[in-house]
Design an enzyme around this catalytic site. Structure first.
Site, mmCIF file in Angstrom:
data_model
loop_
_atom_site.group_PDB
_atom_site.id
_atom_site.type_symbol
_atom_site.label_atom_id
_atom_site.label_comp_id
_atom_site.label_asym_id
_atom_site.label_seq_id
_atom_site.Cartn_x
_atom_site.Cartn_y
_atom_site.Cartn_z
ATOM 1 N N ALA A 68 0.852 -1.182 0.000
ATOM 2 C CA ALA A 68 0.000 0.000 0.000
ATOM 3 C C ALA A 68 0.890 1.235 0.000
ATOM 4 O O ALA A 68 2.069 1.166 0.345
ATOM 5 C CB ALA A 68 -0.908 -0.010 1.224
ATOM 6 N N GLY A 111 -0.110 -4.885 0.921
ATOM 7 C CA GLY A 111 -1.331 -4.836 0.136
ATOM 8 C C GLY A 111 -1.174 -5.461 -1.241
ATOM 9 O O GLY A 111 -2.132 -5.997 -1.798
ATOM 10 N N GLU A 114 -1.714 -9.087 -0.690
ATOM 11 C CA GLU A 114 -3.128 -9.352 -0.450
ATOM 12 C C GLU A 114 -3.942 -9.252 -1.732
ATOM 13 O O GLU A 114 -4.915 -9.991 -1.919
ATOM 14 C CB GLU A 114 -3.649 -8.398 0.617
ATOM 15 C CG GLU A 114 -3.030 -8.694 1.988
ATOM 16 C CD GLU A 114 -3.530 -7.775 3.071
ATOM 17 O OE1 GLU A 114 -4.173 -8.262 4.023
ATOM 18 O OE2 GLU A 114 -3.263 -6.563 2.976
ATOM 19 N N GLU A 134 3.492 -6.150 7.504
ATOM 20 C CA GLU A 134 2.694 -5.113 8.171
ATOM 21 C C GLU A 134 3.005 -4.946 9.648
ATOM 22 O O GLU A 134 2.993 -3.816 10.175
ATOM 23 C CB GLU A 134 1.195 -5.407 7.987
ATOM 24 C CG GLU A 134 0.635 -5.010 6.632
ATOM 25 C CD GLU A 134 0.730 -6.112 5.599
ATOM 26 O OE1 GLU A 134 0.045 -6.025 4.568
ATOM 27 O OE2 GLU A 134 1.510 -7.080 5.822
#
Length: 251
Positions: A68, A111, A114, A134
């Site tokens: 992210a 991210g 994911e 994370e």
């Protein structure tokens, strides 16, 4: 590094009759997933919900997605977490009617990992580095890793990876079933298209039913299988394909 300019789009789309190729396109940020990327994914999902086609998802510049966008993530607060900005987009992607193929080159972290977990099929190159760091940033992997990763590789391995934040390289990813095949970078998209070709040769309704039934909760089986099969048993395409098969076999 230069910032995104108005002329840049975070998701490049190539449309074909039976598939869509979507390329994450922030190479100067290693394709970090920002709000504009999420918005573009929602727009694409809306298109593929109304006009189902196989989706090939890849990244520009030798990277899938390095995570992210940390600059955005740092400023988010509790209310943003509860909105599930990335999580809801990835759920929508996973629930698309037709298969999603992630063609992963290089980094797929946080991210980005994911997003890859939300795909139905993952293939990669030998430069793959995938994982969820994370906890080292003071957060958890809340956009799917906590439930999808264990479905892919099992509880024990998933727990170890999530708690350590360890990055998995290509050979291990193949060995544990996180990806199904490895290719040279120049062959990755060709391999993804070959998978899409195989899907395209099959009946679309049967493909959609197979994906829907596969993703149904365990308690829904076998009823969900039988209901889907009952519908397909009445399909003209079933009769056409089976008749063709029998005629070829009798020659």
């Amino acid at each position: 590094m230069p910032e995104d300019s108005p002329s840049e789009h975070p998701l490049l789309i190539e449309r074909q009759s039976d598939r869509v190729i979507a390329t994450l396109n922030r190479p100067h940020k290693r394709n970090a997933i920002d709000q504009a990327t999420i918005d573009a994914l929602h727009t694409l999902c809306a298109e593929l919900e109304s006009d189902p086609r196989t989706l090939i998802l890849t990244g520009a510049g030798g990277v899938f997605a390095a995570g992210a966008d940390i600059a955005e993530l740092r400023e988010r607060r509790a209310a943003d977490a509860l909105r599930g900005i990335n999580a809801h987009a990835f759920v929508r992607l996973a629930e698309l009617p037709m298969p999603v193929i992630a063609a992963i080159d290089g980094y797929a972290l946080g991210g980005g990992a994911e997003l890859a977990y939300a795909a139905d099929i993952r293939i990669a190159t030998s430069s793959l580095a995938i994982g969820n760091p994370e906890t080292g940033l003071g957060i958890l992997a809340a956009a799917g890793a906590s439930w999808r990763l264990k479905e892919i590789i099992g509880d024990a391995r998933a727990m170890e990876l999530l708690l350590t934040g360890r990055t998995v390289k290509a050979a291990e990813a193949l060995q544990i079933g996180l990806v199904s095949a490895l290719y040279e970078p120049t062959e990755l998209l060709t391999a993804a298209h070959a998978l899409a070709d195989r899907v395209a040769r099959n009946d679309q309704a049967a493909t959609i039913a197979t994906k829907r039934v596969f993703r149904a909760p365990r308690a829904a089986h076998p009823a969900v299988d039988l209901e889907a099969q009952a519908e397909l048993f009445e399909s003209p395409e079933k009769f056409r394909r089976m008749t063709d098969f029998l005629e070829r076999k009798s020659r």
